[in-house]
Design a protein around this motif. Structure first.
Motif, PDB file in Angstrom:
ATOM      1  N   PHE A  97       0.820  -1.211   0.000  1.00  0.00           N
ATOM      2  CA  PHE A  97       0.000   0.000   0.000  1.00  0.00           C
ATOM      3  C   PHE A  97       0.856   1.265   0.000  1.00  0.00           C
ATOM      4  CE2 PHE A  97      -2.747  -3.246   2.013  1.00  0.00           C
ATOM      5  CZ  PHE A  97      -3.734  -3.279   1.034  1.00  0.00           C
ATOM      6  N   VAL A  98       2.162   1.097  -0.021  1.00  0.00           N
ATOM      7  CA  VAL A  98       3.082   2.229  -0.183  1.00  0.00           C
ATOM      8  C   VAL A  98       3.479   2.242  -1.652  1.00  0.00           C
ATOM      9  CG1 VAL A  98       5.242   3.291   0.553  1.00  0.00           C
ATOM     10  CG2 VAL A  98       3.877   1.962   2.197  1.00  0.00           C
ATOM     11  N   VAL A 145      10.155   5.160  -1.111  1.00  0.00           N
ATOM     12  CA  VAL A 145       9.533   5.521   0.160  1.00  0.00           C
ATOM     13  C   VAL A 145       9.356   4.281   1.027  1.00  0.00           C
ATOM     14  CG1 VAL A 145       7.419   6.414   1.232  1.00  0.00           C
ATOM     15  CG2 VAL A 145       8.381   7.557  -0.772  1.00  0.00           C
ATOM     16  N   ALA A 146       8.906   3.184   0.423  1.00  0.00           N
ATOM     17  CA  ALA A 146       8.713   1.944   1.180  1.00  0.00           C
ATOM     18  C   ALA A 146      10.029   1.452   1.779  1.00  0.00           C
ATOM     19  CB  ALA A 146       8.104   0.873   0.274  1.00  0.00           C
ATOM     20  N   ASN A 204      -7.886  -0.842  -7.644  1.00  0.00           N
ATOM     21  CA  ASN A 204      -7.528   0.567  -7.513  1.00  0.00           C
ATOM     22  C   ASN A 204      -8.612   1.495  -8.050  1.00  0.00           C
ATOM     23  OD1 ASN A 204      -5.133  -0.127  -6.282  1.00  0.00           O
ATOM     24  ND2 ASN A 204      -3.917   0.022  -8.152  1.00  0.00           N
ATOM     25  N   ALA A 205      -9.452   0.987  -8.933  1.00  0.00           N
ATOM     26  CA  ALA A 205     -10.551   1.790  -9.462  1.00  0.00           C
ATOM     27  C   ALA A 205     -11.807   1.732  -8.597  1.00  0.00           C
ATOM     28  CB  ALA A 205     -10.893   1.334 -10.882  1.00  0.00           C
ATOM     29  N   HIS A 206     -11.917   0.730  -7.726  1.00  0.00           N
ATOM     30  CA  HIS A 206     -13.175   0.513  -7.025  1.00  0.00           C
ATOM     31  C   HIS A 206     -13.044   0.344  -5.508  1.00  0.00           C
ATOM     32  CE1 HIS A 206     -14.031  -0.759 -11.207  1.00  0.00           C
ATOM     33  NE2 HIS A 206     -15.220  -0.242 -10.974  1.00  0.00           N
ATOM     34  N   ALA A 207     -11.840   0.401  -4.954  1.00  0.00           N
ATOM     35  CA  ALA A 207     -11.665   0.143  -3.526  1.00  0.00           C
ATOM     36  C   ALA A 207     -10.510   0.987  -2.994  1.00  0.00           C
ATOM     37  CB  ALA A 207     -11.416  -1.352  -3.284  1.00  0.00           C
ATOM     38  N   SER A 208     -10.266   0.873  -1.708  1.00  0.00           N
ATOM     39  CA  SER A 208      -9.180   1.626  -1.083  1.00  0.00           C
ATOM     40  C   SER A 208      -8.510   0.778  -0.011  1.00  0.00           C
ATOM     41  CB  SER A 208      -9.722   2.919  -0.463  1.00  0.00           C
ATOM     42  OG  SER A 208     -10.541   2.620   0.669  1.00  0.00           O
ATOM     43  N   PRO A 209      -7.257   1.102   0.341  1.00  0.00           N
ATOM     44  CA  PRO A 209      -6.375   2.048  -0.337  1.00  0.00           C
ATOM     45  C   PRO A 209      -5.791   1.420  -1.605  1.00  0.00           C
ATOM     46  CG  PRO A 209      -5.216   1.029   1.474  1.00  0.00           C
ATOM     47  CD  PRO A 209      -6.622   0.498   1.530  1.00  0.00           C
ATOM     48  N   PRO A 210      -5.180   2.239  -2.484  1.00  0.00           N
ATOM     49  CA  PRO A 210      -4.580   1.684  -3.700  1.00  0.00           C
ATOM     50  C   PRO A 210      -3.448   0.717  -3.373  1.00  0.00           C
ATOM     51  CG  PRO A 210      -3.999   3.996  -3.425  1.00  0.00           C
ATOM     52  CD  PRO A 210      -5.056   3.703  -2.416  1.00  0.00           C
ATOM     53  N   ILE A 211      -3.289  -0.275  -4.236  1.00  0.00           N
ATOM     54  CA  ILE A 211      -2.341  -1.361  -3.985  1.00  0.00           C
ATOM     55  C   ILE A 211      -1.416  -1.521  -5.180  1.00  0.00           C
ATOM     56  CG2 ILE A 211      -3.829  -3.162  -4.971  1.00  0.00           C
ATOM     57  CD1 ILE A 211      -3.010  -4.979  -2.634  1.00  0.00           C
ATOM     58  N   ARG A 212      -0.273  -2.160  -4.970  1.00  0.00           N
ATOM     59  CA  ARG A 212       0.621  -2.478  -6.078  1.00  0.00           C
ATOM     60  C   ARG A 212       1.374  -3.771  -5.771  1.00  0.00           C
ATOM     61  NH1 ARG A 212       5.902   0.707  -7.184  1.00  0.00           N
ATOM     62  NH2 ARG A 212       6.330  -1.372  -8.032  1.00  0.00           N
ATOM     63  N   ALA A 213       1.808  -4.431  -6.832  1.00  0.00           N
ATOM     64  CA  ALA A 213       2.661  -5.610  -6.705  1.00  0.00           C
ATOM     65  C   ALA A 213       4.113  -5.180  -6.864  1.00  0.00           C
ATOM     66  CB  ALA A 213       2.295  -6.645  -7.762  1.00  0.00           C
ATOM     67  N   ARG A 214       5.046  -6.069  -6.470  1.00  0.00           N
ATOM     68  CA  ARG A 214       6.469  -5.841  -6.709  1.00  0.00           C
ATOM     69  C   ARG A 214       7.125  -7.166  -7.102  1.00  0.00           C
ATOM     70  NH1 ARG A 214       5.702  -1.872  -2.452  1.00  0.00           N
ATOM     71  NH2 ARG A 214       6.322   0.179  -3.272  1.00  0.00           N
TER      72      ARG A 214
END
Length: 270
Positions: free
Chosen positions: A169-170, A175-176, A215-225
């Protein structure tokens, strides 16, 4: 707060918004819990239709937590835990696992989801010999987390920093990495970092579309790595065997447990 401080010290929880799906509640739904709204179930079902293994990812992540805490408390003798990104209470929470090994274990939970705060008192049931505390704080503010944790934990003694499913979520990797470094810099030698993180590797290609929908329909935005990106969080630390692997394959209780697209690892600060 802990038994010494009393639960009256908890802040008043803001009212959760039932119209917007939120990670802690959707995760709770995938784990079979009941602390979720219709919006959470609708998004959770859509994500599952796009990324069918997400339920197994959630369960594998929870099993990883149990194995890591038992290893830390039992084999490695850790008695202090800082659990950041706690999520909603379920069975086998960190303090229950640690205090089953040693009742003197002390645990601080950190989250900033209003729904988690509503249920925080369920996390603050400690053995008489130990302690638990809950911080309503954001992972983006490590100084605030450290200051709050120091009320319950002795930061001159080893601490296991638990960051399961939170760094995704970062959004900015730099920053993470800086957040993890700041937290670990405050911990003495012999402390540990445990984390899990979603990936599009390990068979997780369908996660790309699923995360875009999230990310379009919920919170908080998420990402993979990638595994290489996640490995940066352990820079300067000593990875515990078997290293950074699918969280389902980290010292599994069942040798046949299937790989899931969620990395997990544990490392010691030298």
């Amino acid at each position: 707060m802990s038994q010494a401080g009393g639960v009256d010290a908890l802040p008043t929880a803001p009212r959760p918004d039932p119209s917007v799906a939120h990670n802690a509640r959707v995760w709770n739904y995938w784990l079979g819990g009941k602390d979720n709204f219709e919006s959470d179930r609708a998004v959770g079902d859509r994500i599952r239709s796009m990324f069918p293994v997400i339920g197994e990812v959630a369960r594998a992540d929870r099993r990883f937590l149990a194995r890591v805490v038992r290893h830390l408390a039992g084999d490695l003798g850790v008695r202090q835990f800082l659990d950041i990104g706690t999520g909603l209470p379920t069975a086998d929470n960190t303090h229950q696992l640690a205090q089953a090994v040693d009742p003197r274990s002390r645990v601080v939970y950190v989250d900033n989801d209003p729904m988690v705060l509503v249920h925080a008192r369920a996390l603050l049931t400690s053995s008489p010999e130990g302690a638990t505390d809950y911080l309503d704080a954001d992972v983006h503010r490590p100084e605030e987390i450290l200051a709050g944790a120091a009320r319950t934990l002795d930061l001159d003694q080893p601490v296991a920093v638990m960051m399961l499913g939170i760094l995704n979520f970062v959004q900015d990797t730099e920053v993470a990495v800086a957040i993890v470094r700041r937290l670990l810099d405050a911990m003495p030698s012999g402390s540990y970092l445990a984390l899990t993180h979603p990936t599009v590797e390990l068979g997780g290609e369908a996660n790309v579309a699923a995360m875009a929908f999230w990310n379009a329909h919920a919170s908080p935005p998420i990402r993979a790595r990638t595994g290489a990106e996640i490995g940066r969080f352990f820079t300067g630390l000593e990875l515990v065997e078997p290293g950074l692997v699918s969280c389902a394959r980290w010292r599994p209780d069942d040798a046949d447990e299937a790989t899931v697209p969620q990395y997990g690892g544990l490392a010691r600060k030298p």
